[in-house]
Write an enzyme that holds these catalytic residues in place. Structure first.
Site, PDB file in Angstrom:
ATOM      1  N   GLU A  21       3.527 -15.937   0.779  1.00 57.14           N
ATOM      2  CA  GLU A  21       2.355 -15.959  -0.096  1.00 57.14           C
ATOM      3  C   GLU A  21       1.185 -16.709   0.549  1.00 57.14           C
ATOM      4  OE1 GLU A  21       1.801 -14.244  -2.623  1.00 57.14           O
ATOM      5  OE2 GLU A  21       3.812 -13.502  -3.035  1.00 57.14           O
ATOM      6  N   HIS A  27      -5.048  -9.148  -0.494  1.00 56.95           N
ATOM      7  CA  HIS A  27      -3.817  -9.908  -0.716  1.00 56.95           C
ATOM      8  C   HIS A  27      -2.620  -9.216  -0.072  1.00 56.95           C
ATOM      9  CE1 HIS A  27      -1.195 -12.638  -3.157  1.00 56.95           C
ATOM     10  NE2 HIS A  27      -0.356 -11.622  -3.049  1.00 56.95           N
ATOM     11  N   GLU A  28      -2.454  -7.943  -0.373  1.00 59.64           N
ATOM     12  CA  GLU A  28      -1.277  -7.224   0.130  1.00 59.64           C
ATOM     13  C   GLU A  28      -1.352  -6.991   1.638  1.00 59.64           C
ATOM     14  OE1 GLU A  28       1.025  -7.269  -1.815  1.00 59.64           O
ATOM     15  OE2 GLU A  28       0.013  -7.467  -3.734  1.00 59.64           O
ATOM     16  N   HIS A  63       0.183  -9.959   3.304  1.00 56.37           N
ATOM     17  CA  HIS A  63       1.645  -9.852   3.349  1.00 56.37           C
ATOM     18  C   HIS A  63       2.081  -8.954   4.508  1.00 56.37           C
ATOM     19  CE1 HIS A  63       2.934 -12.072  -0.141  1.00 56.37           C
ATOM     20  NE2 HIS A  63       2.204 -11.363  -0.982  1.00 56.37           N
TER      21      HIS A  63
END
Length: 503
Positions: free
Chosen positions: A295, A264-265, A268
């Site tokens: 997101e 997820h990160e 980003h």
């Protein structure tokens, strides 16, 4: 050809502001990752001082004069260059007008309070006691209401805060969208299969770290421009060009938590890395377009890629090696099924991709009522627990797994939560379009972990656009149609079928 002096002067001042904002990001990152506990109070003063300073520079009359001079200078540029410059100055003036509405002392107070609040939130969560944080949260709510009043709104205070994360979004529109989405999700949840964890024994943090450290580079974020650390709540931040920071947290009994936190990160940071590669970085145009778009990038790598069969066909032997497990101890099919299992859970960051949006809807409803003055801070645990029972049929045992589980309110980030679901909607639509254009991509994923086609597609259609276009135009240009939740619903329905068939 050299820029007119007025444009040089304007950009020099803008870049000074940006430089100090990145310095503030370093202070924040260090607060969460490296700083000793006793440094919190003084650090909050440092962060507040930098926030106040950059705000004063942004709102200073001389900067407005520089911007106005820059606007005049643009008229003397060739026609082919005017469009970009006009868009850049338009975006900057929007940011400046918003900053002008906030007094410097308010900006300083908000920055200091949120840094102090984080430590109190972390302690309250550790002790599973909301009362240890409630007083500070009440201060944050009041400051956020004051912020909404400063910024202005036409319908409700929450709209002003929501607009800071997703420009132009309105709470009543979000509510309608979420209601339709919730109605579509309920039957999917009802028929989605649930699988038990295939991990028969704890996996040490050292083994998980070894595996997690591989992931960013595999997706396209090299160690030359990023690093991975540990924090109470996974996050990513950009400290400037070529410096992207990622954190995760580890559980020896649930190793997938750290893995999907990193995926997820990394998503980003890949977006921020792409923005940093835009021409003339940094300018107002090289900033992220919205939190929903941000997101979409994290959720795409976490879900559409990270929970896919091709991804795990490639990663499975690597995971076995790093975790020192055999195929007998961790069968592939059991692992893949568990990765895509659907089960109502209490914790948002550990929720499966089907029920995740129900967690976001719950938070949206609560924080909207909180900011609009319909509910009180002291009533939050009871309200939270009631909604969790109503939406998930689950009983919350303590505040740590209930109202204290997320970091966002300690950051004063009211209005942030809805962007997660908007990101899910956008990511499914983006990925669908990518697979139409690259139908053989899954073979590259599974054969050698080659995600370059996907990253290049995202660079071309999302990352390289920055703020050159609006959210609506970005989605339209990238996919050929406006944002549509049908792709998310279709993706989730197909995922449930995929796991059911392979079981």
């Amino acid at each position: 050809m050299a820029l007119p002096q007025a444009l040089e002067n304007y950009r020099k001042q803008y870049r000074k502001i940006k430089l100090f904002q990145d310095i503030s990001s370093v202070l924040h990152w260090d607060s969460e990752v490296m700083m000793p506990e006793e440094g919190r109070e003084y650090r909050s003063s440092q962060i507040a001082a930098v926030a106040e300073l950059t705000h004063e520079w942004m709102t200073d009359k001389s900067f407005l004069e520089q911007i106005q001079s820059a606007k005049q200078a643009v008229n003397d540029l060739p026609e082919s260059e005017r469009k970009v410059w006009n868009r850049e100055l338009e975006i900057l003036m929007e940011e400046k007008e918003k900053a002008d509405k906030l007094p410097s002392e308010f900006v300083s107070e908000f920055a200091k309070l949120t840094n102090l609040a984080h430590a109190e939130w972390a302690e309250a969560k550790k002790e599973k006691n909301f009362k240890l944080f409630s007083k500070r949260l009440e201060e944050l709510v009041q400051l956020s209401k004051k912020q909404a009043d400063y910024l202005g709104y036409t319908t409700e205070p929450y709209d002003a805060l929501l607009d800071s994360y997703e420009k132009g979004a309105k709470a009543n529109q979000i509510q309608s969208l979420f209601l339709d989405l919730k109605n579509s999700l309920i039957p999917i949840v009802a028929k989605a299969p649930r699988f038990e964890s295939p991990f028969q024994k704890p996996i040490s943090v050292a083994k998980q770290t070894k595996f997690c450290n591989r992931l960013p580079a595999i997706l396209g974020l090299t160690t030359k421009e990023s690093r991975l650390d540990i924090s109470n709540h996974p996050f990513s931040t950009s400290l400037g060009k070529g410096d992207k920071r990622i954190t995760t947290r580890y559980s020896e009994t649930d190793p997938l938590s750290s893995i999907f936190g990193v995926l997820h990160e990394t998503g980003h940071s890949l977006y921020e890395s792409g923005l940093s590669k835009m021409p003339n970085w940094p300018t107002p145009l090289t900033e992220y377009l919205s939190l929903g778009i941000h997101e979409s990038q994290s959720r795409l790598w976490e879900n559409q890629v990270g929970r896919s069969l091709p991804f795990w066909e490639f990663m499975y032997p690597i995971l076995l090696k790093d975790f020192e497990l055999t195929e007998v101890e961790l069968p592939f099919q059991k692992l893949f099924n568990y990765i895509n299992s659907t089960e109502k859970s209490k914790i948002r960051v550990e929720a499966d991709q089907v029920t995740y949006n129900l967690h976001i809807i719950l938070r949206f409803e609560i924080e909207r009522d909180l900011i609009n003055g319909k509910i009180k801070v002291n009533d939050l645990p009871e309200i939270w627990n009631h909604k969790m029972k109503e939406s998930f049929g689950l009983t919350v045992e303590n505040d740590a797994e209930g109202v204290l589980q997320d970091i966002h309110w300690s950051m004063g980030a009211f209005g942030y939560f809805p962007t997660y679901t908007l990101g899910n909607i956008f990511s499914a639509q983006f990925f669908k379009k990518f697979t139409e254009e690259f139908p053989d991509s899954h073979n590259k994923f599974s054969a050698n972990g080659d995600f370059s086609d996907l990253l290049n597609w995202l660079r071309k259609h999302i990352h390289s656009k920055g703020k050159m276009v609006t959210i609506e135009n970005l989605i339209q240009e990238a996919t050929g149609e406006p944002a549509n939740a049908k792709y998310l619903i279709s993706y989730l329905e197909d995922k449930v079928k995929e796991v059911s068939v392979t079981n």
